[in-house]
Scaffold this active site. Sequence first.
Site, PDB file in Angstrom:
ATOM      1  N   LYS A  53       0.901  -0.785   0.074  1.00  0.00           N
ATOM      2  CA  LYS A  53       0.214  -0.177  -0.039  1.00  0.00           C
ATOM      3  C   LYS A  53       0.601   1.335   0.057  1.00  0.00           C
ATOM      4  O   LYS A  53       0.627   2.200  -0.473  1.00  0.00           O
ATOM      5  CB  LYS A  53      -1.278   0.293   1.141  1.00  0.00           C
ATOM      6  CG  LYS A  53      -2.074  -0.979   1.004  1.00  0.00           C
ATOM      7  CD  LYS A  53      -2.612  -1.606   2.509  1.00  0.00           C
ATOM      8  CE  LYS A  53      -3.586  -2.090   2.706  1.00  0.00           C
ATOM      9  NZ  LYS A  53      -3.630  -3.081   2.764  1.00  0.00           N
TER      10      LYS A  53
ATOM     11  N   VAL B 277       0.407  -8.379   7.151  1.00  0.00           N
ATOM     12  CA  VAL B 277      -0.444  -9.496   7.783  1.00  0.00           C
ATOM     13  C   VAL B 277       0.653 -10.826   7.841  1.00  0.00           C
ATOM     14  O   VAL B 277       0.862 -11.896   7.915  1.00  0.00           O
ATOM     15  CB  VAL B 277      -1.314  -9.781   7.253  1.00  0.00           C
ATOM     16  CG1 VAL B 277      -2.318  -8.945   8.261  1.00  0.00           C
ATOM     17  CG2 VAL B 277      -2.777  -9.726   6.253  1.00  0.00           C
TER      18      VAL B 277
ATOM     19  N   TYR C  42      -2.020   0.327  11.192  1.00  0.00           N
ATOM     20  CA  TYR C  42      -3.450   1.015  11.860  1.00  0.00           C
ATOM     21  C   TYR C  42      -3.069   1.230  13.035  1.00  0.00           C
ATOM     22  O   TYR C  42      -3.247   2.498  13.591  1.00  0.00           O
ATOM     23  CB  TYR C  42      -4.183  -0.536  11.938  1.00  0.00           C
ATOM     24  CG  TYR C  42      -3.294  -1.339  10.381  1.00  0.00           C
ATOM     25  CD1 TYR C  42      -4.028  -0.605   9.322  1.00  0.00           C
ATOM     26  CD2 TYR C  42      -1.931  -2.135  10.288  1.00  0.00           C
ATOM     27  CE1 TYR C  42      -3.689  -0.727   7.967  1.00  0.00           C
ATOM     28  CE2 TYR C  42      -1.593  -2.335   9.009  1.00  0.00           C
ATOM     29  CZ  TYR C  42      -2.729  -1.714   7.927  1.00  0.00           C
ATOM     30  OH  TYR C  42      -2.369  -2.236   6.383  1.00  0.00           O
TER      31      TYR C  42
ATOM     32  N   TYR D 174      -6.546  -5.755  -6.190  1.00  0.00           N
ATOM     33  CA  TYR D 174      -5.861  -5.289  -5.167  1.00  0.00           C
ATOM     34  C   TYR D 174      -5.342  -6.475  -4.329  1.00  0.00           C
ATOM     35  O   TYR D 174      -4.343  -7.210  -3.655  1.00  0.00           O
ATOM     36  CB  TYR D 174      -7.352  -5.224  -3.958  1.00  0.00           C
ATOM     37  CG  TYR D 174      -6.841  -4.646  -2.723  1.00  0.00           C
ATOM     38  CD1 TYR D 174      -6.883  -3.708  -1.953  1.00  0.00           C
ATOM     39  CD2 TYR D 174      -7.282  -5.940  -1.807  1.00  0.00           C
ATOM     40  CE1 TYR D 174      -5.699  -3.874  -0.789  1.00  0.00           C
ATOM     41  CE2 TYR D 174      -7.048  -5.905  -0.472  1.00  0.00           C
ATOM     42  CZ  TYR D 174      -6.754  -5.078   0.575  1.00  0.00           C
ATOM     43  OH  TYR D 174      -6.038  -5.157   1.804  1.00  0.00           O
TER      44      TYR D 174
HETATM   45  O1  DON Z   1      -6.794  -7.339   2.333  1.00  0.00           O
HETATM   46  C1  DON Z   1      -6.401  -8.034   3.712  1.00  0.00           C
HETATM   47  O2  DON Z   1      -6.537  -8.152   4.507  1.00  0.00           O
HETATM   48  C2  DON Z   1      -4.567  -8.727   3.000  1.00  0.00           C
HETATM   49  N1  DON Z   1      -4.567  -8.864   1.854  1.00  0.00           N
HETATM   50  C3  DON Z   1      -4.148  -7.214   4.155  1.00  0.00           C
HETATM   51  C4  DON Z   1      -4.331  -6.441   5.253  1.00  0.00           C
HETATM   52  C5  DON Z   1      -2.858  -6.449   5.821  1.00  0.00           C
HETATM   53  O3  DON Z   1      -1.841  -6.460   5.049  1.00  0.00           O
HETATM   54  C6  DON Z   1      -2.839  -5.444   7.378  1.00  0.00           C
HETATM   55  N2  DON Z   1      -2.101  -5.288   7.368  1.00  0.00           N
HETATM   56  N3  DON Z   1      -1.546  -5.195   8.902  1.00  0.00           N
END
Ligand code: DON
Length: 340
Positions: free
Chosen positions: A103, A294, A276, A225
């Site tokens: 992102k 994540v 976050y 995405y």
């Molecule tokens: O959209 C999602 O939930 C995952 N592809 C990415 C989320 C993420 O990496 C948030 N991070 N901490």
Amino acid sequence: MNAATTARTAVDHVNTPSPSKFLDLNMLVMCAEALSTAELQALLDRLDAEVRPYAARGRVADYIPGLATVDPSRFGIALATVDGEVLGSGDFETRFSIQSVSKAFALALVLAKDGDALWTRVGREPSGNPFNSLIQLENERGIPRNPFINAGALVVVDRMLSETGDAVGPLLDLLRAESGAHDITIDSEVARSEAAHGHRNAALAHFMASYGNLENPVATVLDHYVRHCAIAMSCRELAHAGLVLARHGVRTDGSQLLTRSEAKRINSVLLTCGTYDAAGDFAYRVGLPGKSGVGGGILTVIPGRGCLVVWGPALDRAGNSVAGVEALDRFTTVTGWSVF
Ligand code: DON
């Protein structure tokens, strides 16, 4: 675990231990400016050894089944400096799913092309909510709080699609060029797995579409995405790529991707929103702009100095790597290399 609970895992909050227990802090902070390559390498090696046990305090994200099988005990750390040096320790050359770290680069591409136009559709405030929360989006009529929560990133992808019809190609091009690794690609199994389980993101996207805040079909936005998120890179490659933000917008070939002011603004939003609902704690502990994912990666920017990236797949409740945050905390505490 399902999308409703996402990466909120069973880990207890990790209290910051006293740094004096692990290194002679005073001595190192005093001579941080003069740290030699050998001293920095020794520090990375030491952090690698010290933080690995922290993986036991977190859990691998399993709401995307393609991520659930990653070994939680892996750990890597890489530092790329603006002088062209790259140091690393542990599993720093192993590729992992960069997930939301993507992102930061997607935002850079959109700001580089569009300037400030994005900010009518996305805010710049910390959300104080989980990265995939729906609640705020309803209260704020389809305008995501910032570009680093999932809803905001979906708008960024939507903008890229409107610009060229392809949000994935330009991102891969940027990451390959900046890292020098031309074989960087998408882990199609992770992408497929997320697409099959991405009900929460689909809800966010439909919700924004209902407010007129998406210009492209929801299915297309979601497809691009998840492919952003499923790009696989190593700490070494990400640290190289992140140097564009440490060099105030200057690319590896010397051209300018972002103005100095735009790079400053991206780094500022990384500091306040990149981790976050843990962004406050992350700023308190690490003191650097950072973006987590994540997959367990965290990219941090040391403006004017370098880019420091960690990877440890076991996550805390907010979705940030437990061992990774610990290593970053210790690194900036010992070296004094923070923005404060
Ligand atoms: O959209 C999602 O939930 C995952 N592809 C990415 C989320 C993420 O990496 C948030 N991070 N901490």
